[in-house]
Design a protein around this motif. Sequence first.
Motif, PDB file in Angstrom:
ATOM      1  N   LEU A  63       0.831  -1.206   0.000  1.00 55.34           N
ATOM      2  CA  LEU A  63       0.000   0.000   0.000  1.00 55.34           C
ATOM      3  C   LEU A  63       0.866   1.258   0.000  1.00 55.34           C
ATOM      4  O   LEU A  63       0.603   2.205  -0.739  1.00 55.34           O
ATOM      5  N   LYS A  64       1.922   1.246   0.806  1.00 56.83           N
ATOM      6  CA  LYS A  64       2.826   2.391   0.853  1.00 56.83           C
ATOM      7  C   LYS A  64       3.501   2.603  -0.503  1.00 56.83           C
ATOM      8  O   LYS A  64       3.625   3.736  -0.980  1.00 56.83           O
ATOM      9  N   GLU A  76       1.052   4.075  -2.870  1.00 55.26           N
ATOM     10  CA  GLU A  76       0.822   5.479  -2.497  1.00 55.26           C
ATOM     11  C   GLU A  76       1.973   6.355  -3.003  1.00 55.26           C
ATOM     12  O   GLU A  76       1.747   7.455  -3.519  1.00 55.26           O
ATOM     13  N   GLU A  77       3.203   5.868  -2.894  1.00 53.88           N
ATOM     14  CA  GLU A  77       4.383   6.625  -3.325  1.00 53.88           C
ATOM     15  C   GLU A  77       4.388   6.909  -4.828  1.00 53.88           C
ATOM     16  O   GLU A  77       4.931   7.926  -5.252  1.00 53.88           O
ATOM     17  N   VAL A 123      -2.559   5.092  -5.302  1.00 54.32           N
ATOM     18  CA  VAL A 123      -3.480   4.914  -4.178  1.00 54.32           C
ATOM     19  C   VAL A 123      -3.407   6.142  -3.267  1.00 54.32           C
ATOM     20  O   VAL A 123      -2.322   6.675  -3.024  1.00 54.32           O
ATOM     21  N   ASN A 124      -4.577   6.560  -2.786  1.00 49.10           N
ATOM     22  CA  ASN A 124      -4.683   7.615  -1.774  1.00 49.10           C
ATOM     23  C   ASN A 124      -4.840   6.981  -0.407  1.00 49.10           C
ATOM     24  O   ASN A 124      -5.559   5.986  -0.263  1.00 49.10           O
ATOM     25  N   ARG A 125      -4.212   7.567   0.572  1.00 54.62           N
ATOM     26  CA  ARG A 125      -4.392   7.163   1.973  1.00 54.62           C
ATOM     27  C   ARG A 125      -5.100   8.312   2.670  1.00 54.62           C
ATOM     28  O   ARG A 125      -4.582   9.421   2.732  1.00 54.62           O
ATOM     29  N   TYR A 143      -8.176   3.544   2.111  1.00 57.08           N
ATOM     30  CA  TYR A 143      -7.383   3.614   0.893  1.00 57.08           C
ATOM     31  C   TYR A 143      -8.331   3.636  -0.301  1.00 57.08           C
ATOM     32  O   TYR A 143      -9.339   2.934  -0.312  1.00 57.08           O
ATOM     33  N   THR A 165      -6.354   6.664  -6.904  1.00 55.57           N
ATOM     34  CA  THR A 165      -6.217   7.996  -7.476  1.00 55.57           C
ATOM     35  C   THR A 165      -6.716   7.924  -8.918  1.00 55.57           C
ATOM     36  O   THR A 165      -7.042   6.835  -9.417  1.00 55.57           O
TER      37      THR A 165
END
Length: 113
Positions: A58-59, A62-63, A67-69, A81, A84
Motif C-alpha cells: 500500500l505504501k 501510495e508513493e 493509491v490515496n491514503r 485507501y 487515485t
Amino acid sequence: MIELNGIKYECPSQIPMDLADDKWKFLILWNLSTKPLRISELSEKISDISQRTLSRKLKALEEVALVNRIVFPEVPPKVEYSLTIHGERLLEVFDMMSKWGEQYAKDMGAIIN
C-alpha cells in the motif's frame, strides 16, 4: 525513450508493468476498484497476504500516486485507501488484460466457471 524518476523506458508499456509489478499490488488495486477500503477490509479480501506485506505494498502504491491514503480525525484513527485518477486509469488496462486472458483461455480450451 522516456525517462521517469531516473528510470529509462524504451517502451511506454513498461511503466504500468513497473508500477504494478507483482500480484499483491495488482490485487490491491483490483479490490479498490469498487470503493475505498480500510486495511482490515483489504486483508479480508486478499486472504493470503500478510499484514506486513499489505502495508508495504500500500505504501509503495501510495508513493507512485496510484493509491490515496485518507486518515479520518477520530479516535481510534480511521484510515481508508482509495484509487487515485492514475490508479483508476490503470484499471482500464487491467480490464483489457482480463478480457484478453479470458478469450485466450477459451481459445486454449480452458473450462471457465
